[in-house]
Design an enzyme around this catalytic site. Structure first.
Site, PDB file in Angstrom:
ATOM      1  N   TYR A  37       1.392 -15.025 -63.020  1.00  0.00           N
ATOM      2  CA  TYR A  37       0.312 -15.288 -63.999  1.00  0.00           C
ATOM      3  C   TYR A  37       0.791 -14.887 -65.395  1.00  0.00           C
ATOM      4  CZ  TYR A  37      -2.445 -15.426 -59.684  1.00  0.00           C
ATOM      5  OH  TYR A  37      -2.918 -15.704 -58.441  1.00  0.00           O
ATOM      6  N   TRP A  41      -5.527 -13.901 -68.909  1.00  0.00           N
ATOM      7  CA  TRP A  41      -6.677 -14.356 -68.112  1.00  0.00           C
ATOM      8  C   TRP A  41      -7.925 -13.587 -68.546  1.00  0.00           C
ATOM      9  CZ3 TRP A  41      -2.459 -16.520 -66.022  1.00  0.00           C
ATOM     10  CH2 TRP A  41      -2.617 -17.631 -65.191  1.00  0.00           C
ATOM     11  N   ASN A  42      -9.064 -14.285 -68.522  1.00  0.00           N
ATOM     12  CA  ASN A  42     -10.318 -13.779 -69.068  1.00  0.00           C
ATOM     13  C   ASN A  42     -10.802 -12.501 -68.389  1.00  0.00           C
ATOM     14  OD1 ASN A  42     -13.142 -13.508 -69.459  1.00  0.00           O
ATOM     15  ND2 ASN A  42     -13.366 -15.669 -69.966  1.00  0.00           N
ATOM     16  N   TYR A  89       3.997 -21.086 -64.304  1.00  0.00           N
ATOM     17  CA  TYR A  89       2.626 -21.252 -63.796  1.00  0.00           C
ATOM     18  C   TYR A  89       2.200 -22.718 -63.908  1.00  0.00           C
ATOM     19  CZ  TYR A  89      -2.392 -20.666 -63.110  1.00  0.00           C
ATOM     20  OH  TYR A  89      -3.669 -20.752 -62.609  1.00  0.00           O
ATOM     21  N   GLN A 109     -14.534 -17.939 -66.946  1.00  0.00           N
ATOM     22  CA  GLN A 109     -14.451 -17.027 -65.793  1.00  0.00           C
ATOM     23  C   GLN A 109     -15.597 -16.032 -65.919  1.00  0.00           C
ATOM     24  OE1 GLN A 109     -10.537 -15.180 -65.558  1.00  0.00           O
ATOM     25  NE2 GLN A 109     -10.164 -16.085 -63.551  1.00  0.00           N
ATOM     26  N   ASP A 169     -11.441 -18.094 -56.167  1.00  0.00           N
ATOM     27  CA  ASP A 169     -11.083 -19.507 -56.100  1.00  0.00           C
ATOM     28  C   ASP A 169     -11.385 -20.212 -54.783  1.00  0.00           C
ATOM     29  OD1 ASP A 169     -10.053 -18.487 -58.416  1.00  0.00           O
ATOM     30  OD2 ASP A 169      -7.958 -18.740 -57.847  1.00  0.00           O
ATOM     31  N   ARG A 202      -1.919 -18.196 -49.939  1.00  0.00           N
ATOM     32  CA  ARG A 202      -2.431 -18.885 -51.135  1.00  0.00           C
ATOM     33  C   ARG A 202      -3.345 -20.035 -50.730  1.00  0.00           C
ATOM     34  NH1 ARG A 202      -2.430 -17.057 -56.088  1.00  0.00           N
ATOM     35  NH2 ARG A 202      -2.521 -19.233 -56.736  1.00  0.00           N
ATOM     36  N   TYR A 350      -6.089 -14.927 -49.673  1.00  0.00           N
ATOM     37  CA  TYR A 350      -6.706 -14.895 -50.985  1.00  0.00           C
ATOM     38  C   TYR A 350      -8.162 -14.458 -50.937  1.00  0.00           C
ATOM     39  CZ  TYR A 350      -5.235 -15.654 -55.702  1.00  0.00           C
ATOM     40  OH  TYR A 350      -4.861 -15.438 -56.992  1.00  0.00           O
ATOM     41  N   TRP A 351      -9.117 -15.250 -51.406  1.00  0.00           N
ATOM     42  CA  TRP A 351     -10.508 -14.751 -51.502  1.00  0.00           C
ATOM     43  C   TRP A 351     -11.308 -15.009 -50.226  1.00  0.00           C
ATOM     44  CZ3 TRP A 351     -12.191 -11.715 -55.442  1.00  0.00           C
ATOM     45  CH2 TRP A 351     -11.388 -11.662 -56.589  1.00  0.00           C
ATOM     46  N   GLU A 394      -2.010  -7.151 -55.786  1.00  0.00           N
ATOM     47  CA  GLU A 394      -3.093  -8.021 -56.276  1.00  0.00           C
ATOM     48  C   GLU A 394      -4.360  -7.812 -55.441  1.00  0.00           C
ATOM     49  OE1 GLU A 394      -1.958 -12.135 -56.236  1.00  0.00           O
ATOM     50  OE2 GLU A 394      -3.701 -12.781 -57.396  1.00  0.00           O
TER      51      GLU A 394
HETATM   52  C1  9WN Z   1      -6.579 -19.294 -61.348  1.00  0.00           C
HETATM   53  C2  9WN Z   1      -5.310 -13.977 -62.518  1.00  0.00           C
HETATM   54  C3  9WN Z   1      -6.239 -14.872 -61.718  1.00  0.00           C
HETATM   55  C4  9WN Z   1      -7.556 -14.174 -61.391  1.00  0.00           C
HETATM   56  C5  9WN Z   1      -8.388 -14.954 -60.369  1.00  0.00           C
HETATM   57  C6  9WN Z   1      -7.511 -15.251 -59.175  1.00  0.00           C
HETATM   58  C7  9WN Z   1      -6.263 -16.022 -59.608  1.00  0.00           C
HETATM   59  C8  9WN Z   1      -5.736 -18.188 -60.715  1.00  0.00           C
HETATM   60  C9  9WN Z   1      -4.743 -18.781 -59.758  1.00  0.00           C
HETATM   61  O1  9WN Z   1      -5.541 -15.252 -60.538  1.00  0.00           O
HETATM   62  O2  9WN Z   1      -6.659 -17.272 -60.100  1.00  0.00           O
HETATM   63  O3  9WN Z   1      -7.415 -18.758 -62.329  1.00  0.00           O
HETATM   64  O4  9WN Z   1      -3.894 -19.547 -60.237  1.00  0.00           O
HETATM   65  O5  9WN Z   1      -4.793 -18.518 -58.550  1.00  0.00           O
HETATM   66  O6  9WN Z   1      -8.231 -15.953 -58.216  1.00  0.00           O
HETATM   67  O7  9WN Z   1      -9.520 -14.218 -60.006  1.00  0.00           O
HETATM   68  O8  9WN Z   1      -8.310 -14.032 -62.557  1.00  0.00           O
HETATM   69  O9  9WN Z   1      -5.157 -12.742 -61.879  1.00  0.00           O
END
Ligand code: 9WN
Length: 421
Positions: A37, A41-42, A89, A109, A169, A202, A350-351, A394
């Site tokens: 990443y 990110w927000n 990314y 977000q 996500d 993922r 993931y989530w 993470e």
């Molecule tokens: C898409 C950065 C972000 C978190 C999100 C998480 C993941 C991104 C991705 O990573 O999302 O925004 O590409 O998977 O789900 O909560 O803000 O850590």
């Protein structure tokens, strides 16, 4: 723990957390983690700002200021600000096709921004008044954007139009609403995430085709809120984003008499207590599928977050507490992103099951707000321990506690700082 996950520095996790934030600093803003990443990110940055606020108010404000550089003229604060190019990314700025001064994504977000600003201000000891005033103005503009762009029918609950807006996500909650989104895209998929992380943890390729279908659809209407609302094939009232929005309204209300006016106070009061949907059967608050016009009957960790507001009744808080007590009694790490036993629970993907420490931190604050300090302390202790034992991962497997996903993660470091004794 996966082989790549660095072990924490056991001598002093607080020092280590500060070192991680310093290492992920790219010049006044912090990337969630290197490579996976590589932008700002927000909601990550809002948590990071609170982490910085435990020892450096100036740097904490800077984090929010750099995020606010991405704020659109209509008030939207994007989910990604692409301050500097990176090819590690996908999807990058060329896929989003937005038109802000600094390249940004076109969606938002969960608005932790307001909570973070009040948190920093309370610790800054009256310093930085002008900077807080400017950030307060940005936060209020954003609150008005949520109201007008994402609740145009005035229901009291806002909608998220892309899974990435929920920050969770691939939550099981989104399975049915997301299944309506076509897999067709006009953009060629060039996933980078599975080059950094095991694909089994993922979202799938089919998920990605749908994520990008949504991006294409909104880019095609020029990212105009009214048209996005009209064409959106995915429209959910995410319980997490709604709870965080209401919590931010409550926190910003503490600043409104000094930095705002009567209109702000009235708006914030009306946003601080939305009509959350409770499930008596599941004992949690629920998201809603706004296209089907029905609640989504899945118990997730986000379903605890209305405790950040005054909305829950004591009976509801008791039901939420009972879930955590049961998880602990079963030897599981609270609070899994999908509660075990729910269809779709996957402890590593993931989530759909893993524990995210930022969510835990908010849940513990919610229990404390509702008088359950012993439970809040227990969640805080388990959260602190899993970071100290497994590293600044993470997210964590609730069954094995293994640290997963990206390593050396900024918001995990921020939470460790927030939980320092
Ligand atoms: C898409 C950065 C972000 C978190 C999100 C998480 C993941 C991104 C991705 O990573 O999302 O925004 O590409 O998977 O789900 O909560 O803000 O850590």
């Amino acid at each position: 723990m996966s082989a790549a996950m660095p072990k924490p520095d056991r001598r002093d996790p607080v020092d280590e957390a500060r070192r991680i934030l310093a290492a992920n600093d790219r010049g006044g803003y912090t990337v969630p983690t290197d490579r996976l990443y590589p932008f700002q990110w927000n909601w990550d940055s809002a948590f990071v700002a609170m982490g910085f606020a435990t020892y450096d108010s100036d740097r904490a404000l800077r984090e929010l200021e750099r995020l606010a550089e991405g704020q659109w003229d209509d008030g939207m604060i994007p989910h990604i600000v692409f301050h500097a190019p990176s090819d590690t990314y996908f999807p990058g700025p060329e896929v989003w096709r937005t038109h802000h001064r600094i390249p940004t994504s076109g969606i938002t977000q969960p608005p932790v921004f307001g909570m973070a600003l009040a948190f920093i201000e309370a610790r800054a000891g009256g310093k930085y008044r002008d900077r807080v005033a400017a950030l307060y103005a940005a936060a209020m503009k954003n609150m008005r954007w949520w109201r007008s762009a994402r609740d145009p029918e005035g229901t009291g609950l806002v909608a998220t139009l892309h899974n990435w807006e929920t920050g969770r996500d691939n939550s099981v909650e989104w399975d049915a609403p997301f299944a309506r989104v076509p897999e067709t895209t006009t953009t060629v998929l060039r996933r980078r995430d599975t080059g950094h992380i095991d694909a089994s943890m993922r979202p799938t390729d089919a998920d990605y085709r749908r994520y990008i279908h949504l991006v294409d659809s909104y880019a095609d209407v020029g990212w105009k809120p009214a048209q996005m609302w009209r064409v959106a094939p995915f429209k959910v009232a995410d319980i997490g984003a709604n709870a965080i929005l209401a919590a931010s309204a409550g926190e910003l209300a503490k600043l409104a008499s000094r930095f705002g006016d009567a209109d702000d106070e009235a708006l914030l009061a009306s946003m601080a207590r939305p009509p959350f949907v409770w499930s008596e059967a599941l004992g949690v608050f629920l998201s809603q599928d706004l296209i089907a016009g029905a609640p989504i009957a899945v118990a997730t960790s986000a379903g605890f977050l209305p405790m950040l507001t005054d909305a829950p009744t004591p009976q509801q808080v008791d039901r939420l507490a009972a879930h955590v007590e049961a998880l602990v009694a079963q030897g599981l790490l609270p609070v899994p992103s999908t509660l075990p036993g729910q269809p779709g629970f996957e402890p590593k993907r993931y989530w759909r099951g893993p524990v995210w420490v930022v969510v835990n931190w908010m849940i513990a604050r919610g229990f404390a707000r509702h008088g359950r300090s012993a439970l809040a302390d227990a969640i805080d202790t388990l959260t602190r321990n899993v970071i100290d034992e497994e590293g600044f991962a993470e997210y964590f497997d609730p069954c094995t506690r293994e640290g997963l996903g990206g390593g050396v993660f900024s918001w995990t470091a921020a939470v460790r700082l927030l939980l320092a004794r």
